[in-house]
Design a protein around this motif. Sequence first.
Motif, PDB file in Angstrom:
ATOM      1  N   ALA A 269       2.027  20.798  -1.948  1.00 45.25           N
ATOM      2  CA  ALA A 269       3.309  20.175  -2.272  1.00 45.25           C
ATOM      3  C   ALA A 269       3.006  18.820  -2.913  1.00 45.25           C
ATOM      4  N   PRO A 270       3.990  18.256  -3.637  1.00 42.61           N
ATOM      5  CA  PRO A 270       3.738  16.953  -4.278  1.00 42.61           C
ATOM      6  C   PRO A 270       3.371  15.901  -3.233  1.00 42.61           C
ATOM      7  N   LEU A 271       2.302  15.139  -3.521  1.00 42.86           N
ATOM      8  CA  LEU A 271       1.862  14.119  -2.571  1.00 42.86           C
ATOM      9  C   LEU A 271       2.747  12.885  -2.658  1.00 42.86           C
ATOM     10  N   GLU A 272       3.072  12.360  -1.498  1.00 39.70           N
ATOM     11  CA  GLU A 272       3.868  11.129  -1.432  1.00 39.70           C
ATOM     12  C   GLU A 272       3.085  10.070  -0.681  1.00 39.70           C
ATOM     13  N   GLU A 273       3.324   8.812  -1.064  1.00 41.29           N
ATOM     14  CA  GLU A 273       2.798   7.727  -0.238  1.00 41.29           C
ATOM     15  C   GLU A 273       3.896   7.331   0.737  1.00 41.29           C
ATOM     16  N   ARG A 274       3.582   7.438   2.034  1.00 39.58           N
ATOM     17  CA  ARG A 274       4.548   7.072   3.067  1.00 39.58           C
ATOM     18  C   ARG A 274       3.979   5.902   3.858  1.00 39.58           C
ATOM     19  N   ILE A 275       4.552   4.744   3.680  1.00 40.99           N
ATOM     20  CA  ILE A 275       4.089   3.574   4.433  1.00 40.99           C
ATOM     21  C   ILE A 275       4.856   3.532   5.747  1.00 40.99           C
ATOM     22  N   TYR A 276       4.146   3.910   6.820  1.00 40.85           N
ATOM     23  CA  TYR A 276       4.770   4.035   8.136  1.00 40.85           C
ATOM     24  C   TYR A 276       4.215   2.991   9.102  1.00 40.85           C
ATOM     25  N   ARG A 277       5.071   2.597  10.048  1.00 40.77           N
ATOM     26  CA  ARG A 277       4.560   1.852  11.202  1.00 40.77           C
ATOM     27  C   ARG A 277       3.823   2.832  12.101  1.00 40.77           C
ATOM     28  N   MET A 278       2.753   2.371  12.741  1.00 41.25           N
ATOM     29  CA  MET A 278       2.016   3.204  13.691  1.00 41.25           C
ATOM     30  C   MET A 278       1.886   2.407  14.979  1.00 41.25           C
ATOM     31  N   ARG A 279       2.441   2.943  16.060  1.00 39.75           N
ATOM     32  CA  ARG A 279       2.404   2.230  17.340  1.00 39.75           C
ATOM     33  C   ARG A 279       1.509   2.998  18.299  1.00 39.75           C
ATOM     34  N   CYS A 280       0.425   2.356  18.720  1.00 44.71           N
ATOM     35  CA  CYS A 280      -0.478   2.981  19.680  1.00 44.71           C
ATOM     36  C   CYS A 280       0.086   2.794  21.086  1.00 44.71           C
ATOM     37  N   VAL A 281      -0.136   3.778  21.936  1.00 44.25           N
ATOM     38  CA  VAL A 281       0.338   3.714  23.324  1.00 44.25           C
ATOM     39  C   VAL A 281      -0.297   2.528  24.059  1.00 44.25           C
ATOM     40  N   GLU A 282      -1.426   2.032  23.527  1.00 37.89           N
ATOM     41  CA  GLU A 282      -2.133   0.922  24.173  1.00 37.89           C
ATOM     42  C   GLU A 282      -1.488  -0.445  23.905  1.00 37.89           C
TER      43      GLU A 282
ATOM     44  N   ALA B  67       2.064   6.803  -8.857  1.00 42.39           N
ATOM     45  CA  ALA B  67       0.721   6.478  -8.370  1.00 42.39           C
ATOM     46  C   ALA B  67       0.889   5.706  -7.076  1.00 42.39           C
ATOM     47  N   ALA B  68      -0.058   5.907  -6.159  1.00 42.75           N
ATOM     48  CA  ALA B  68       0.015   5.177  -4.904  1.00 42.75           C
ATOM     49  C   ALA B  68      -0.013   3.687  -5.206  1.00 42.75           C
ATOM     50  N   SER B  69       0.813   2.929  -4.504  1.00 47.90           N
ATOM     51  CA  SER B  69       0.913   1.509  -4.808  1.00 47.90           C
ATOM     52  C   SER B  69      -0.219   0.730  -4.165  1.00 47.90           C
ATOM     53  N   LEU B  70      -0.862   1.286  -3.156  1.00 46.10           N
ATOM     54  CA  LEU B  70      -1.897   0.548  -2.460  1.00 46.10           C
ATOM     55  C   LEU B  70      -3.214   1.278  -2.572  1.00 46.10           C
ATOM     56  N   ARG B  71      -4.250   0.522  -2.881  1.00 50.77           N
ATOM     57  CA  ARG B  71      -5.550   1.132  -3.097  1.00 50.77           C
ATOM     58  C   ARG B  71      -6.570   0.558  -2.138  1.00 50.77           C
ATOM     59  N   ALA B  72      -7.478   1.411  -1.703  1.00 52.99           N
ATOM     60  CA  ALA B  72      -8.607   0.952  -0.909  1.00 52.99           C
ATOM     61  C   ALA B  72      -9.498   0.090  -1.798  1.00 52.99           C
ATOM     62  N   PRO B  73     -10.270  -0.812  -1.237  1.00 54.77           N
ATOM     63  CA  PRO B  73     -11.216  -1.574  -2.049  1.00 54.77           C
ATOM     64  C   PRO B  73     -12.271  -0.629  -2.596  1.00 54.77           C
ATOM     65  N   PRO B  74     -12.946  -1.006  -3.700  1.00 55.83           N
ATOM     66  CA  PRO B  74     -13.965  -0.108  -4.242  1.00 55.83           C
ATOM     67  C   PRO B  74     -15.130   0.038  -3.269  1.00 55.83           C
TER      68      PRO B  74
ATOM     69  N   ALA C 163      -0.223   9.661  -5.653  1.00 53.05           N
ATOM     70  CA  ALA C 163       0.923  10.020  -4.825  1.00 53.05           C
ATOM     71  C   ALA C 163       2.143   9.233  -5.263  1.00 53.05           C
ATOM     72  N   ALA C 164       3.293   9.845  -5.173  1.00 52.68           N
ATOM     73  CA  ALA C 164       4.535   9.191  -5.569  1.00 52.68           C
ATOM     74  C   ALA C 164       5.050   8.324  -4.420  1.00 52.68           C
ATOM     75  N   PRO C 165       5.656   7.186  -4.755  1.00 52.34           N
ATOM     76  CA  PRO C 165       6.221   6.372  -3.674  1.00 52.34           C
ATOM     77  C   PRO C 165       7.368   7.117  -2.992  1.00 52.34           C
ATOM     78  N   SER C 166       7.640   6.749  -1.765  1.00 51.07           N
ATOM     79  CA  SER C 166       8.669   7.453  -1.008  1.00 51.07           C
ATOM     80  C   SER C 166       9.717   6.484  -0.498  1.00 51.07           C
ATOM     81  N   ALA C 167      10.950   6.945  -0.459  1.00 55.06           N
ATOM     82  CA  ALA C 167      12.045   6.120   0.060  1.00 55.06           C
ATOM     83  C   ALA C 167      11.904   5.923   1.563  1.00 55.06           C
ATOM     84  N   SER C 168      11.059   6.733   2.214  1.00 57.08           N
ATOM     85  CA  SER C 168      10.869   6.605   3.662  1.00 57.08           C
ATOM     86  C   SER C 168       9.885   5.502   4.025  1.00 57.08           C
ATOM     87  N   SER C 169       9.289   4.871   3.004  1.00 57.12           N
ATOM     88  CA  SER C 169       8.293   3.839   3.299  1.00 57.12           C
ATOM     89  C   SER C 169       8.944   2.556   3.792  1.00 57.12           C
TER      90      SER C 169
END
Lengths: 199, 375
Positions: free
Chosen positions: B181-194, B97-104, B113-119
């Motif tokens: 395909a099986p859903l994964e949770e991928r916790i990624y850094r996101m860098r905006c060009v700004e 199950a995804a480890s992080l949930r949006a607020p209700p 989604a399954a956790p991923s080693a790439s997170s």
Amino acid sequence: MPVTAGTVIVALALLPLARWVVLGYTGAWGPNPAEFLARSSGTWTLAFLALTLTMSPLHRLSGWTQPIAWRRTLGLACFFYACLHALCWAWFDQGFEAATMLADLATRPFIALGMLAFAILCAMALTSSRNAKRKLGKRWKTLHRGIYGVALLVVLHYLWHKAGKNDFSEAGPWSVLLLVLLGFRLLPAAWMRRIRGAG
Amino acid sequence: MKSTTLSCLARERVLGREPRASEVTAQEVWAARRRSLEALGALATLGTAPLRTVAALRAAPSGAPGALGTAPPGVAGVAAGLTAGLTAGLGANGVSAASLRAPPGTGLARLEAAPSASSTIEKPTAHQDVTTYNNFYEFGTDKEDPALYAKSLRTRPWSVRVEGEVARPQTFDIEQLLKLAPLEERIYRMRCVEGWSMVIPWIGYPLSEVLRRVEPRSQAKFVEFVTLADRQQMPGLRSSVIQWPYTEGLRIDEAMHPLTLMCVGLYGEVLANQNGAPVRLVVPWKYGFKSAKSLVSIRLVEKQPLTSWMRSAPQEYGFFSNVNPEVAHPRWSQATERRIGEDGLLSRKRKTLMFNGYAEQVATLYAGMDLRKFY
């Protein structure tokens, strides 16, 4: 203490600052507080610059003398927000690092333009007292005509900043307003009198 | 009180019970609280000795972002505790199950989604910030615009055409894509060009899962991604900021890379419209604009596609747009960044990492290339 027009202007000029404090306390500076403060201080600098530039045409069109008395306070309010705007850049964006700041001035022309406008504003603010006016004599008027240069630089500064996104929805109207106010200065005095007479 | 809640959460994780929604709402609460604290701190500082405070803050840096698998930065407080607790719980028993949930109250469908080693194990950016501070020009150029105006986007029915230099071109329905395909949770850094960044718990699967199903031919050297462009649903199309439809591209090896994500959700739910619903690309080692949103077409092509930003400002945006602290944007430096919601007003901006910290995984893709020339 009697409530003069001057104190009312000072009180109104401090309202944007008060708004930031309230928004800060309620956590409403948004996801990027540095960006919010930098942009908001820039907008209020523009607003007070426009008000300052409105006073002389208002005087010439209406014949009232008060606008000329309010002009200095409004100009100083413009300078106050310009200081905060420059501080946002130097502090939040550049971390007060001299080398980084110089490099930024060299690589971002719109930053350099803004800084040039700020330098002129500084010179005007420093010579805004009656004393300085008396001492400088004729040169005072020349120096304080620098406000027209400031307005042009600020228009370029804002448009250049927004050019990256091709988004002139806000910078456009502000630029038009400032240019119209500058345009008043080009109208011959006779026209002004005629407009006033017709009014 | 807080620690009791945390230990309860951890125990429930081990027992395999889902935490109640009310227990996970802390997200929003701590996001707001943190902002107020930052604001108060800033105000107090303004009133006292700014320079000395800045120096003090510098002496205790907030911690550089770690690469995958390194220790978390010096985080403190309930927020980090909660995140760490949940992640640890997951690691222990591998609950899918995804480890992080949006607020209700978002009204969006849940996604498992399954956790991923790439997170990354860095602290995720608050859901509130991830969903209200967006660049999605089809809905306006201000950061708040997408959250305000993307409600008009209709994400059903939706299909994505995958075609070009492939043996089996196909049109995938969104329901098909959600189950491809099986859903994964991928916790990624996101860098905006700004110059700002976030940490986002995306949900999806490698784009290669889609590409291999259409059987690319040997001529398929690049992949072009096209975003929906519908004036009826997207008020931003009235402006001519860039040429619509928004078009992006990757080299085929970049597109097939296991980190490149076909993304359908974030924070345990399907994507909010403003985040690029119903399906988008996520390429974590490139500037955010490369990760095209609301995809309607994926074309495998022989020639390098002309992307929207290359067309609009070729001297500023290249095809690769890899995160690179050493190559400045023509109008600003890319050496540092501000992490949204985390780096306070007065904290020093953090150093941007080569390939956004994914060098270990992707640097070989660019071996021998002059990254100043191919920016």
